[in-house]
Scaffold this motif. Structure first.
Motif, PDB file in Angstrom:
ATOM      1  N   PRO A 200       0.829  -1.204   0.000  1.00  0.00           N
ATOM      2  CA  PRO A 200       0.000   0.000   0.000  1.00  0.00           C
ATOM      3  C   PRO A 200       0.864   1.254   0.000  1.00  0.00           C
ATOM      4  CG  PRO A 200       0.143  -0.881   2.218  1.00  0.00           C
ATOM      5  CD  PRO A 200       0.854  -1.866   1.314  1.00  0.00           C
ATOM      6  N   LEU A 201       0.288   2.373  -0.431  1.00  0.00           N
ATOM      7  CA  LEU A 201       1.026   3.635  -0.441  1.00  0.00           C
ATOM      8  C   LEU A 201       1.507   4.007   0.953  1.00  0.00           C
ATOM      9  CD1 LEU A 201      -1.155   5.789  -2.889  1.00  0.00           C
ATOM     10  CD2 LEU A 201       0.905   4.466  -3.406  1.00  0.00           C
ATOM     11  N   SER A 202       0.773   3.595   1.972  1.00  0.00           N
ATOM     12  CA  SER A 202       1.148   3.927   3.353  1.00  0.00           C
ATOM     13  C   SER A 202       2.467   3.280   3.775  1.00  0.00           C
ATOM     14  CB  SER A 202       0.035   3.506   4.321  1.00  0.00           C
ATOM     15  OG  SER A 202      -0.247   2.122   4.201  1.00  0.00           O
ATOM     16  N   ASP A 203       2.933   2.271   3.025  1.00  0.00           N
ATOM     17  CA  ASP A 203       4.230   1.658   3.318  1.00  0.00           C
ATOM     18  C   ASP A 203       5.388   2.464   2.745  1.00  0.00           C
ATOM     19  OD1 ASP A 203       3.213  -0.388   4.804  1.00  0.00           O
ATOM     20  OD2 ASP A 203       3.628  -1.983   3.355  1.00  0.00           O
ATOM     21  N   GLY A 204       5.075   3.454   1.892  1.00  0.00           N
ATOM     22  CA  GLY A 204       6.119   4.328   1.354  1.00  0.00           C
ATOM     23  C   GLY A 204       6.466   4.110  -0.098  1.00  0.00           C
ATOM     24  N   CYS A 205       5.645   3.345  -0.832  1.00  0.00           N
ATOM     25  CA  CYS A 205       5.965   3.102  -2.245  1.00  0.00           C
ATOM     26  C   CYS A 205       5.536   4.282  -3.122  1.00  0.00           C
ATOM     27  CB  CYS A 205       5.317   1.818  -2.739  1.00  0.00           C
ATOM     28  SG  CYS A 205       3.519   1.859  -2.864  1.00  0.00           S
ATOM     29  N   LEU A 206       6.141   4.345  -4.298  1.00  0.00           N
ATOM     30  CA  LEU A 206       5.768   5.361  -5.281  1.00  0.00           C
ATOM     31  C   LEU A 206       4.329   5.155  -5.725  1.00  0.00           C
ATOM     32  CD1 LEU A 206       6.697   7.639  -7.295  1.00  0.00           C
ATOM     33  CD2 LEU A 206       7.147   5.786  -8.912  1.00  0.00           C
ATOM     34  N   ASN A 207       3.607   6.239  -5.888  1.00  0.00           N
ATOM     35  CA  ASN A 207       2.241   6.184  -6.421  1.00  0.00           C
ATOM     36  C   ASN A 207       2.330   6.067  -7.942  1.00  0.00           C
ATOM     37  OD1 ASN A 207      -0.497   6.315  -6.776  1.00  0.00           O
ATOM     38  ND2 ASN A 207      -0.674   8.487  -6.325  1.00  0.00           N
ATOM     39  N   GLY A 208       2.700   4.863  -8.390  1.00  0.00           N
ATOM     40  CA  GLY A 208       3.017   4.657  -9.803  1.00  0.00           C
ATOM     41  C   GLY A 208       1.797   4.619 -10.700  1.00  0.00           C
ATOM     42  N   VAL A 209       1.946   5.176 -11.896  1.00  0.00           N
ATOM     43  CA  VAL A 209       0.856   5.175 -12.871  1.00  0.00           C
ATOM     44  C   VAL A 209       0.566   3.755 -13.351  1.00  0.00           C
ATOM     45  CG1 VAL A 209       0.217   5.884 -15.220  1.00  0.00           C
ATOM     46  CG2 VAL A 209       1.161   7.569 -13.607  1.00  0.00           C
ATOM     47  N   ILE A 210       1.607   2.984 -13.677  1.00  0.00           N
ATOM     48  CA  ILE A 210       1.382   1.609 -14.150  1.00  0.00           C
ATOM     49  C   ILE A 210       0.897   0.735 -12.991  1.00  0.00           C
ATOM     50  CG2 ILE A 210       2.399  -0.385 -15.306  1.00  0.00           C
ATOM     51  CD1 ILE A 210       2.005   2.062 -17.079  1.00  0.00           C
ATOM     52  N   ARG A 211       1.340   1.004 -11.798  1.00  0.00           N
ATOM     53  CA  ARG A 211       0.782   0.313 -10.625  1.00  0.00           C
ATOM     54  C   ARG A 211      -0.728   0.484 -10.595  1.00  0.00           C
ATOM     55  NH1 ARG A 211      -0.957   2.034  -5.577  1.00  0.00           N
ATOM     56  NH2 ARG A 211      -0.666   0.580  -3.827  1.00  0.00           N
ATOM     57  N   LYS A 212      -1.180   1.711 -10.764  1.00  0.00           N
ATOM     58  CA  LYS A 212      -2.615   2.006 -10.743  1.00  0.00           C
ATOM     59  C   LYS A 212      -3.338   1.279 -11.875  1.00  0.00           C
ATOM     60  CE  LYS A 212      -5.817   5.833 -11.566  1.00  0.00           C
ATOM     61  NZ  LYS A 212      -5.931   7.282 -11.892  1.00  0.00           N
ATOM     62  N   LYS A 213      -2.774   1.337 -13.087  1.00  0.00           N
ATOM     63  CA  LYS A 213      -3.422   0.709 -14.240  1.00  0.00           C
ATOM     64  C   LYS A 213      -3.471  -0.815 -14.098  1.00  0.00           C
ATOM     65  CE  LYS A 213      -4.433   4.424 -16.334  1.00  0.00           C
ATOM     66  NZ  LYS A 213      -5.866   4.819 -16.362  1.00  0.00           N
ATOM     67  N   LEU A 214      -2.399  -1.391 -13.582  1.00  0.00           N
ATOM     68  CA  LEU A 214      -2.373  -2.842 -13.435  1.00  0.00           C
ATOM     69  C   LEU A 214      -3.348  -3.296 -12.348  1.00  0.00           C
ATOM     70  CD1 LEU A 214      -0.793  -4.899 -15.031  1.00  0.00           C
ATOM     71  CD2 LEU A 214       0.767  -5.124 -13.100  1.00  0.00           C
ATOM     72  N   MET A 215      -3.495  -2.502 -11.306  1.00  0.00           N
ATOM     73  CA  MET A 215      -4.485  -2.825 -10.275  1.00  0.00           C
ATOM     74  C   MET A 215      -5.890  -2.812 -10.863  1.00  0.00           C
ATOM     75  SD  MET A 215      -2.823  -0.752  -7.054  1.00  0.00           S
ATOM     76  CE  MET A 215      -4.216  -1.030  -5.956  1.00  0.00           C
ATOM     77  N   GLU A 216      -6.161  -1.856 -11.739  1.00  0.00           N
ATOM     78  CA  GLU A 216      -7.459  -1.817 -12.405  1.00  0.00           C
ATOM     79  C   GLU A 216      -7.682  -3.072 -13.242  1.00  0.00           C
ATOM     80  OE1 GLU A 216      -7.503   3.093 -12.938  1.00  0.00           O
ATOM     81  OE2 GLU A 216      -7.359   1.781 -14.685  1.00  0.00           O
ATOM     82  N   ILE A 217      -6.636  -3.492 -13.941  1.00  0.00           N
ATOM     83  CA  ILE A 217      -6.741  -4.684 -14.795  1.00  0.00           C
ATOM     84  C   ILE A 217      -6.967  -5.931 -13.955  1.00  0.00           C
ATOM     85  CG2 ILE A 217      -5.419  -6.203 -16.327  1.00  0.00           C
ATOM     86  CD1 ILE A 217      -4.072  -3.638 -17.432  1.00  0.00           C
ATOM     87  N   ILE A 218      -6.183  -6.096 -12.911  1.00  0.00           N
ATOM     88  CA  ILE A 218      -6.268  -7.298 -12.071  1.00  0.00           C
ATOM     89  C   ILE A 218      -7.662  -7.456 -11.488  1.00  0.00           C
ATOM     90  CG2 ILE A 218      -5.434  -8.347  -9.922  1.00  0.00           C
ATOM     91  CD1 ILE A 218      -2.670  -7.067 -10.615  1.00  0.00           C
ATOM     92  N   LYS A 219      -8.295  -6.332 -11.115  1.00  0.00           N
ATOM     93  CA  LYS A 219      -9.641  -6.385 -10.537  1.00  0.00           C
ATOM     94  C   LYS A 219     -10.681  -6.911 -11.525  1.00  0.00           C
ATOM     95  CE  LYS A 219      -8.855  -2.629  -7.247  1.00  0.00           C
ATOM     96  NZ  LYS A 219      -9.173  -1.208  -6.900  1.00  0.00           N
ATOM     97  N   THR A 220     -10.372  -6.848 -12.827  1.00  0.00           N
ATOM     98  CA  THR A 220     -11.337  -7.307 -13.836  1.00  0.00           C
ATOM     99  C   THR A 220     -11.102  -8.756 -14.263  1.00  0.00           C
ATOM    100  OG1 THR A 220     -10.000  -6.629 -15.751  1.00  0.00           O
ATOM    101  CG2 THR A 220     -11.425  -4.951 -14.750  1.00  0.00           C
TER     102      THR A 220
END
Length: 281
Positions: A200-220
């Motif tokens: 999670p972002l709260s652990d200190g990771c970059l708020n990555g654009v591809i991270r966001k897009k891949l999370m959207e894909i995985i949910k589908t």
């Protein structure tokens, strides 16, 4: 040619002064993205991340810094370099104008756009060995500044030197709680059975654009469960797959961590979906 505040100048031009705040204090943000046939991959996500980051750093956002204006400046730079028909790597850096010590004399900003040709118009999965190791000398902070794509990347630089000295392709970065947060140049995903985890972002990771897009894909994807949860180093060798994501390479499959070798079946499947999503914008 590079684009400095709208002026297209030769790369050899002496653009930055000794007082540049990005140089002296790391007082700068940057975005890297792909441009193919003058189409910027996931441009809206990059743009809104940049604007949000500027607000957090209390930079003054110019009135003309619209989505359309900055897209046009990037495209103009691509064309000026004769790369309009090629895949291009774009880097846009925004920094506070010269002046002041830690306390800046102004919150106004300048920008610099750089472009370079790439080989493939699509994200391609890496082949061959790709080995990683934990980097334990220094830690990422668990705060909002770690989520931003700033030029304060000395931890990533030192980790890169460590990786090179020891024959690794990359390193896994950890925070003060000894949780695995990300890699030197991307967000981390761990696959175990039908579960896909990313810190999670709260652990200190970059708020990555591809991270966001891949999370959207995985949910589908039917049958997959996505979890935003902390990853312990002990989980790494029990995983079926590990891969990292960034805006230039898309997905990079990790082949080996210590004695454990990993598959890349899901990474291949997700890469196809990511390419399709990139083409659709």
């Amino acid at each position: 040619m590079v684009n400095f505040d709208g002026a297209l100048l030769p790369k050899s031009s002496p653009i930055l002064t000794h007082a540049n705040r990005g140089l002296k204090y790391g007082d700068a943000l940057f975005e890297t993205l792909r441009c193919v046939n003058q189409t910027l991959f996931f441009w809206e996500d990059h743009y809104f991340r940049l604007m949000a980051s500027m607000r957090i750093l209390r930079m003054e956002i110019p009135m003309d810094f619209t989505l359309e204006f900055l897209e046009g400046e990037i495209q103009r730079t691509v064309v000026k370099n004769g790369l309009e028909d090629q895949p291009v790597r774009v880097r846009m850096t925004v920094f506070r104008k010269d002046g002041g010590l830690y306390d800046p004399t102004t919150n106004e900003v300048s920008y610099l756009i750089e472009v370079a040709p790439m080989e493939s118009p699509f994200y391609l999965l890496n082949s061959g060995s790709y080995e990683v190791e934990l980097f334990k000398d220094y830690y990422l902070n668990k705060d909002m500044l770690s989520n931003l794509k700033t030029t304060n990347k000395i931890l990533n630089v030192v980790a890169s030197v460590f990786a090179k000295e020891n024959g690794y392709n990359n390193c896994l970065l950890i925070n003060g709680d000894k949780q695995v947060v990300e890699t030197i140049n991307g967000n981390l995903f761990l696959v175990s059975g039908n579960t896909v985890k990313t810190p999670p972002l709260s652990d200190g990771c970059l708020n990555g654009v591809i991270r966001k897009k891949l999370m959207e894909i995985i949910k589908t994807v039917e049958g997959l469960e996505l979890l935003e949860e902390s990853i312990s180093p002990f989980e790494l060798q029990k995983a079926d797959e590990l891969f990292l994501t960034n805006s230039i390479q898309g997905i990079i499959s990790i082949g080996k961590y210590r004695k454990k070798e990993f598959k890349n079946k899901l990474a291949q499947q997700l890469l196809g979906k990511l390419n399709a999503k990139a083409r659709l914008g």
